[in-house]
Design an enzyme around this catalytic site. Structure first.
Site, PDB file in Angstrom:
ATOM      1  N   ARG A   1       6.933 -11.554 -37.650  1.00 10.96           N
ATOM      2  CA  ARG A   1       5.876 -11.052 -38.525  1.00 10.96           C
ATOM      3  C   ARG A   1       6.445 -10.658 -39.884  1.00 10.96           C
ATOM      4  NH1 ARG A   1       4.689  -6.755 -41.720  1.00 10.96           N
ATOM      5  NH2 ARG A   1       5.585  -5.379 -40.144  1.00 10.96           N
TER       6      ARG A   1
ATOM      7  N   HIS B   1      15.242  -1.318 -44.540  1.00 11.09           N
ATOM      8  CA  HIS B   1      15.657  -2.545 -45.210  1.00 11.09           C
ATOM      9  C   HIS B   1      17.101  -2.384 -45.681  1.00 11.09           C
ATOM     10  CE1 HIS B   1      11.568  -4.595 -46.100  1.00 11.09           C
ATOM     11  NE2 HIS B   1      11.479  -3.834 -45.032  1.00 11.09           N
TER      12      HIS B   1
ATOM     13  N   CYS C   1       8.391  -7.291 -48.450  1.00  3.85           N
ATOM     14  CA  CYS C   1       6.971  -6.956 -48.603  1.00  3.85           C
ATOM     15  C   CYS C   1       6.422  -7.664 -49.837  1.00  3.85           C
ATOM     16  CB  CYS C   1       6.784  -5.448 -48.748  1.00  3.85           C
ATOM     17  SG  CYS C   1       5.060  -4.959 -49.013  1.00  3.85           S
TER      18      CYS C   1
ATOM     19  N   ASN D   1      15.403  -7.072 -44.286  1.00 13.58           N
ATOM     20  CA  ASN D   1      15.381  -6.068 -43.234  1.00 13.58           C
ATOM     21  C   ASN D   1      16.757  -5.941 -42.610  1.00 13.58           C
ATOM     22  OD1 ASN D   1      12.379  -5.213 -42.325  1.00 13.58           O
ATOM     23  ND2 ASN D   1      12.362  -7.260 -43.200  1.00 13.58           N
TER      24      ASN D   1
END
Length: 317
Positions: free
Chosen positions: A21, A217, A248, A257
């Site tokens: 995701r 992150h 993002c 991340n």
């Protein structure tokens, strides 16, 4: 007295894979569903038991995640796997409830500017939305958990400073609105270990064990250091992405991340069991490099390899 009794660290921790995701939503490619299912199966075979498989958002906005229903359906057939999805609004939550997902992550932002850019809602409007989602969940008689995820908890590329008091107030509001649990995210990679320790200690006094997860992150190379700081406040669940992908769309510069393989390696090396096989993760990382040619992949372990001294907790046990 056993050594573990003297350690400031827990015996076990959970690494929740969010690459399917959070990782894929930021990439310009649309990975075929068959490859996503292969990724899901390989992550499960490696021992991962919490996986965020997608997001219920309109396909026109995020075509990368248009097949989330199919991924949930497949994931639900894997024994003992907790299947989570992100839901940005009530309609997405209704789709998640119909899919049978085990957990819905409702993202909010402590930054007013980011909240409006990301959800088109102010933070308080997002809290009100979670209250509606809770009512819908209860009316459906569903056991799906609701997690309120507070993003930009350490600062924001759009707004700049985010006050800790605003973050903590938002946690209280989410719990009052019916969230089963809450989490904190450093959406733009602004955190440092001292700030992490301070905020998580304060958040734990508010939420207790319902403060369930930390999301960092590695934008500025402090991802694992921040994990360690949160771990030492009692957090035992951490989000991570295979190959450190992700970011993002509404937070400029929020790339990278924490790498799943690096995080599992660190925890297992410290004697903290994750139940995840690092060798299998590295094989999956190799596959990702073929699936995502030309895309920015990260991670130190993949480049350096396992040290000859490596002894994971599972092996030691």
């Amino acid at each position: 007295m056993p050594p573990d009794c003297l350690s400031p660290h827990p015996r076990a921790a959970i690494v929740r894979e969010v690459g399917l995701r959070d990782g894929l939503q930021s990439l310009p490619v649309v990975l075929p569903t068959a490859i996503k299912l292969e990724w899901l199966e390989a992550a499960y075979a490696a021992g991962q038991r919490e996986i965020e498989v997608g997001s219920f958002v309109p396909a026109r906005l995020l075509p990368q995640l248009a097949d989330t229903e199919e991924l949930v359906a497949h994931a639900k057939r894997l024994p003992d796997l907790s299947v989570s999805v992100l839901v940005p609004n009530l309609k997405g939550a209704e789709r998640a409830l119909s899919s049978g997902a085990d957990l819905m992550l409702v993202p909010l932002s402590a930054s007013h500017a980011h909240s409006v850019a990301n959800l088109r809602k102010t933070p308080q409007e997002a809290v009100a939305m979670l209250r509606e989602i809770r009512a819908a969940r209860d009316a459906a008689g569903s056991a799906t958990l609701i997690e309120g995820g507070v993003g930009t908890a350490f600062g924001c590329t759009l707004q700049g400073q985010v006050r800790p008091d605003d973050v903590l107030r938002l946690l209280e509001d989410l719990l009052d609105a019916g969230a089963d649990r809450v989490s904190l995210a450093d959406t733009v990679g602004y955190a440092d270990p001292a700030a992490v320790r301070r905020l998580f200690e304060q958040a734990r006094r508010i939420a207790g064990d319902r403060l369930c997860c930390a999301h960092f992150h590695d934008t500025r190379g402090l991802g694992l250091a921040n994990v360690l700081a949160a771990l030492e406040t009692g957090v035992t669940r951490f989000d991570a992405c295979l190959a450190g992908i992700g970011g993002c769309p509404h937070a400029p510069g929020a790339s990278g991340n924490v790498s799943t393989e690096d995080l599992v390696f660190m925890l297992e090396s410290m004697g903290i069991g994750t139940g995840v096989d690092v060798d299998r993760l590295l094989a999956l990382r190799d596959a990702a490099s073929r699936w995502l040619p030309g895309q920015p992949l990260h991670g130190a372990l993949w480049r350096a390899g396992l040290p000859k001294t490596y002894s994971p907790r599972s092996r030691a046990a």
